[in-house]
Design an enzyme around this catalytic site. Structure first.
Site, PDB file in Angstrom:
ATOM      1  N   HIS A 244       1.042  -1.312   0.411  1.00 33.23           N
ATOM      2  CA  HIS A 244       0.110   0.573   0.261  1.00 33.23           C
ATOM      3  C   HIS A 244       0.868   1.278  -0.039  1.00 33.23           C
ATOM      4  O   HIS A 244       1.118   1.255  -1.005  1.00 33.23           O
ATOM      5  CB  HIS A 244      -0.641   0.436   1.311  1.00 33.23           C
ATOM      6  CG  HIS A 244      -2.199   0.540   1.358  1.00 33.23           C
ATOM      7  ND1 HIS A 244      -2.194   1.909   0.529  1.00 33.23           N
ATOM      8  CD2 HIS A 244      -2.657   1.289   2.687  1.00 33.23           C
ATOM      9  CE1 HIS A 244      -3.273   2.639   0.513  1.00 33.23           C
ATOM     10  NE2 HIS A 244      -3.701   2.452   2.197  1.00 33.23           N
ATOM     11  N   HIS A 283      -2.331  -2.444  -9.723  1.00 29.47           N
ATOM     12  CA  HIS A 283      -3.724  -1.732  -9.394  1.00 29.47           C
ATOM     13  C   HIS A 283      -4.548  -2.423  -8.791  1.00 29.47           C
ATOM     14  O   HIS A 283      -5.072  -2.848  -9.991  1.00 29.47           O
ATOM     15  CB  HIS A 283      -3.710  -0.850  -9.351  1.00 29.47           C
ATOM     16  CG  HIS A 283      -4.825   0.579  -8.313  1.00 29.47           C
ATOM     17  ND1 HIS A 283      -5.567   0.557  -7.717  1.00 29.47           N
ATOM     18  CD2 HIS A 283      -3.405   1.382  -7.366  1.00 29.47           C
ATOM     19  CE1 HIS A 283      -5.461   0.995  -6.558  1.00 29.47           C
ATOM     20  NE2 HIS A 283      -4.605   1.769  -6.450  1.00 29.47           N
ATOM     21  N   ASP A 339       2.819   5.790  -6.938  1.00 29.91           N
ATOM     22  CA  ASP A 339       4.128   5.378  -6.367  1.00 29.91           C
ATOM     23  C   ASP A 339       5.746   4.807  -6.717  1.00 29.91           C
ATOM     24  O   ASP A 339       6.257   4.758  -6.955  1.00 29.91           O
ATOM     25  CB  ASP A 339       3.700   3.791  -5.488  1.00 29.91           C
ATOM     26  CG  ASP A 339       2.856   3.872  -4.399  1.00 29.91           C
ATOM     27  OD1 ASP A 339       3.002   5.533  -3.920  1.00 29.91           O
ATOM     28  OD2 ASP A 339       2.425   3.436  -3.054  1.00 29.91           O
TER      29      ASP A 339
HETATM   30  N1  CMC Z   1       4.704  -6.866 -10.013  1.00 27.29           N
HETATM   31  C1  CMC Z   1       4.363  -8.663 -10.727  1.00 27.29           C
HETATM   32  N2  CMC Z   1       3.369  -9.291 -11.214  1.00 27.29           N
HETATM   33  C2  CMC Z   1       2.360  -8.002  -9.836  1.00 27.29           C
HETATM   34  C3  CMC Z   1       2.515  -7.114  -9.646  1.00 27.29           C
HETATM   35  C4  CMC Z   1       3.666  -6.110  -9.448  1.00 27.29           C
HETATM   36  N3  CMC Z   1       3.813  -4.806  -9.382  1.00 27.29           N
HETATM   37  N4  CMC Z   1       0.691  -6.917 -10.073  1.00 27.29           N
HETATM   38  C5  CMC Z   1       0.407  -7.850  -9.924  1.00 27.29           C
HETATM   39  N5  CMC Z   1       0.798  -8.481 -10.515  1.00 27.29           N
HETATM   40  C6  CMC Z   1       0.223  -9.956 -11.354  1.00 27.29           C
HETATM   41  C7  CMC Z   1       0.054 -10.531  -9.959  1.00 27.29           C
HETATM   42  O1  CMC Z   1       1.443 -11.885  -9.499  1.00 27.29           O
HETATM   43  C8  CMC Z   1      -0.900 -11.797 -10.232  1.00 27.29           C
HETATM   44  O2  CMC Z   1      -0.067 -12.642 -11.552  1.00 27.29           O
HETATM   45  P1  CMC Z   1      -1.146 -13.752 -11.337  1.00 27.29           P
HETATM   46  O3  CMC Z   1      -2.247 -13.961 -12.502  1.00 27.29           O
HETATM   47  O4  CMC Z   1      -0.113 -14.926 -12.937  1.00 27.29           O
HETATM   48  O5  CMC Z   1      -0.785 -14.438 -10.326  1.00 27.29           O
HETATM   49  C9  CMC Z   1      -1.955 -10.693 -11.360  1.00 27.29           C
HETATM   50  O6  CMC Z   1      -0.338  -9.533 -11.701  1.00 27.29           O
HETATM   51  C10 CMC Z   1      -3.142  -9.979 -10.768  1.00 27.29           C
HETATM   52  O7  CMC Z   1      -2.131  -9.565  -9.343  1.00 27.29           O
HETATM   53  P2  CMC Z   1      -2.768  -9.175  -8.052  1.00 27.29           P
HETATM   54  O8  CMC Z   1      -1.875  -9.591  -7.214  1.00 27.29           O
HETATM   55  O9  CMC Z   1      -4.368 -10.153  -8.081  1.00 27.29           O
HETATM   56  O10 CMC Z   1      -3.548  -7.786  -8.327  1.00 27.29           O
HETATM   57  P3  CMC Z   1      -4.202  -7.299  -6.789  1.00 27.29           P
HETATM   58  O11 CMC Z   1      -5.328  -6.204  -7.307  1.00 27.29           O
HETATM   59  O12 CMC Z   1      -4.136  -8.316  -6.052  1.00 27.29           O
HETATM   60  O13 CMC Z   1      -3.451  -5.919  -6.349  1.00 27.29           O
HETATM   61  C11 CMC Z   1      -1.308  -4.370  -6.250  1.00 27.29           C
HETATM   62  C12 CMC Z   1      -2.888  -5.273  -6.630  1.00 27.29           C
HETATM   63  C13 CMC Z   1      -1.586  -3.190  -6.026  1.00 27.29           C
HETATM   64  C14 CMC Z   1      -1.350  -5.281  -4.542  1.00 27.29           C
HETATM   65  C15 CMC Z   1       0.150  -5.447  -6.534  1.00 27.29           C
HETATM   66  O14 CMC Z   1      -0.230  -5.110  -8.139  1.00 27.29           O
HETATM   67  C16 CMC Z   1       0.657  -5.572  -5.835  1.00 27.29           C
HETATM   68  O15 CMC Z   1       1.705  -5.793  -4.961  1.00 27.29           O
HETATM   69  N6  CMC Z   1       1.539  -4.367  -6.566  1.00 27.29           N
HETATM   70  C17 CMC Z   1       2.966  -3.642  -6.380  1.00 27.29           C
HETATM   71  C18 CMC Z   1       3.072  -3.104  -5.214  1.00 27.29           C
HETATM   72  C19 CMC Z   1       2.884  -1.309  -5.253  1.00 27.29           C
HETATM   73  O16 CMC Z   1       3.273  -0.763  -6.437  1.00 27.29           O
HETATM   74  N7  CMC Z   1       1.405  -1.167  -4.739  1.00 27.29           N
HETATM   75  C20 CMC Z   1       0.902   0.861  -4.643  1.00 27.29           C
HETATM   76  C21 CMC Z   1      -0.755   0.304  -5.261  1.00 27.29           C
HETATM   77  S1  CMC Z   1      -1.008   1.799  -5.318  1.00 27.29           S
HETATM   78  C22 CMC Z   1      -0.548   2.910  -4.281  1.00 27.29           C
HETATM   79  C23 CMC Z   1      -2.022   2.659  -3.102  1.00 27.29           C
HETATM   80  O17 CMC Z   1      -2.937   3.054  -3.281  1.00 27.29           O
HETATM   81  O18 CMC Z   1      -1.689   2.140  -2.119  1.00 27.29           O
END
Ligand code: CMC
Length: 425
Positions: A244, A283, A339
């Site tokens: 986050h 995201h 970010d």
């Molecule tokens: N790098 C590599 N792969 C990713 C990433 C990433 N940053 N984000 C998602 N994926 C992949 C994930 O492994 C999954 O792959 P598969 O379908 O093969 O299993 C697919 O994309 C879908 O991801 P998810 O984890 O189901 O997506 P989510 O909606 O649960 O997670 C997130 C969203 C923001 C937690 C995630 O994208 C992440 O961890 N990003 C990196 C951390 C980050 O930058 N966070 C800041 C968010 S913006 C600021 C805020 O609002 O806090």
């Protein structure tokens, strides 16, 4: 939108680990269209607010629902700036942290401690009906918005061993924050107006983002009737996480680790092999370019004009280019989020890396408070999500002498037998 009670009437319940598709409240504060990359606060496009408004004006908009008139803005600004001072005991409290304490740990603790400094705001002491009075609601809002930058600046100065600087109410919200961070012995210290404006824009971009994890936390905690200091401390704790608000810190550490453009392909391979995450990418809601990331990139250029170009931006831009043309990222709709670039700007402005989430928290406090106030006005039952029980069926109690070791002993590996001190007889 189907009320969940509709399913319970049919004897069904929904399993939604991580709230992927569940609305837990109605809100009029911010709107996101994740497929088109649109973010609006109270109906206004984020691009227009970033161009024309100040952070303090946007805070008013988020909390009270409309852009303030000149008189309303002056009154709001005066109230906030009057509440920038903190009790001297709070300074002593913050001084008690170790010199290398993470500033976010200090901030979360200090916000929670505010609850003890303002006992008249305590629902435990006075009942939650105290917040039927809008003056009580507003008073806590003034205090939290006003004091957050002060607490943040104290945390920073404590870390670097400099004396705390008292607020300067002749400056605006963001100018005063930079003043408290940086002033040394100058009798007149005026922060660079272009940097003040850049940081102000960054605060606008971070101020609210509908029901993200930390905002859900403020509503979850608020639903118990606890005071806003505890609720906002809980939100700040949620924000601290690297998935986050801690992502800006993690993204910059990642970019520095990559170091130079030649190392990007190897890093991307590790991401695709799921050994690493590309921090600052992806995201839950945006499946398109985060509009805040675009504005951040523009702001970065403004900051570089004053502070000099940070070479890590070249790594970021190339990383973005490669990722956006790679099948892995295209297929999963992974774009830079807010970010990805914010950390580079903060670094260029001279903020230490572990301070980045603190900057996010200063801005997001206004969003948390807008939701706290909205929830108070709408009313809410206490949040009590259901769980899907997946444990063992009922079984007979087993006496100690009849038990067989069912626990994985490796849980205690490395602790020594019974936690004994091996140097003790
Ligand atoms: N790098 C590599 N792969 C990713 C990433 C990433 N940053 N984000 C998602 N994926 C992949 C994930 O492994 C999954 O792959 P598969 O379908 O093969 O299993 C697919 O994309 C879908 O991801 P998810 O984890 O189901 O997506 P989510 O909606 O649960 O997670 C997130 C969203 C923001 C937690 C995630 O994208 C992440 O961890 N990003 C990196 C951390 C980050 O930058 N966070 C800041 C968010 S913006 C600021 C805020 O609002 O806090």
């Amino acid at each position: 939108m189907i009320p969940a009670s509709f399913f319970s009437q049919m004897g069904l319940s929904l399993y939604d680990n991580g709230y992927l598709n569940t609305s837990v409240c109605r809100s009029t504060i911010s709107y996101i269209d994740g497929d088109r990359g649109i973010l609006r606060y109270r109906g206004y496009n984020i691009e227009d607010l970033a161009e024309h408004s100040s952070f303090i004006e946007v805070s008013y908009l988020l909390i009270y629902g409309h852009l303030p008139t000149r008189t309303q803005l002056d009154t709001w600004n005066t109230r906030i700036m009057r509440h920038t001072y903190v009790h001297e005991n709070m300074i002593d409290y913050m001084k008690s942290f170790r010199y290398d304490a993470h500033p976010m740990g200090m901030l979360v603790s200090a916000i929670a401690a505010m609850s003890t400094f303002h006992p008249e705001a305590s629902t435990a002491l006075h009942g939650d009906q105290i917040y039927d009075d809008p003056r009580m609601v507003n008073k806590q809002i003034f205090r939290l918005v006003g004091k957050l930058p002060t607490l943040a600046a104290i945390a920073y100065r404590h870390r670097i061993g400099r004396p705390y600087v008292y607020p300067n109410q002749d400056l605006d919200f963001t100018g005063n924050f930079l003043f408290m961070m940086d002033r040394l012995s100058e009798t007149t210290y005026t922060p660079n107006p272009a940097l003040v404006r850049a940081l102000d824009v960054i605060f606008i971009l971070h101020a609210d983002h509908e029901l993200n994890c930390s905002t859900a936390a403020v509503r979850q905690l608020g639903s118990t009737g606890i005071d806003p200091y505890i609720s906002v401390a809980g939100s700040a704790a949620a924000l601290y996480g690297p998935m986050h608000g801690g992502a800006n810190e993690a993204a910059l550490r990642m970019l520095e680790e990559i170091g130079s453009v030649e190392n990007i392909p190897a890093f991307i391979e590790e991401v695709k092999a799921k050994k690493r995450k590309l921090m600052g990418f992806g995201h839950r809601v945006y499946k398109f370019y985060d509009p805040r990331a675009k504005l951040m990139r523009k702001t970065a250029e403004e900051v570089f004009k004053i502070m000099g170009r940070n070479p890590i931006i070249d790594v970021a831009v190339e990383l973005e280019r490669i990722a956006l043309s790679d099948e892995y990222f295209i297929k999963r709709n992974l774009y830079p989020n807010v970010d990805f670039y914010s950390g580079i700007i903060y670094k260029s402005m001279g903020f230490p890396t572990d301070f980045f989430p603190v900057l996010f928290a200063i801005a997001r406090t206004t969003g948390w408070l807008a939701h706290w106030r909205e929830q108070l006005m709408e009313g809410t039952p206490i949040f009590r999500p259901a769980q899907a029980y997946d444990g063992v069926s009922p079984r007979e109690y087993v006496k100690m002498e009849d038990r067989e070791s069912a626990v994985d002993e490796s849980v205690f590996a490395g602790y020594g037998a019974g936690g004994a001190n091996p140097r003790k007889l």
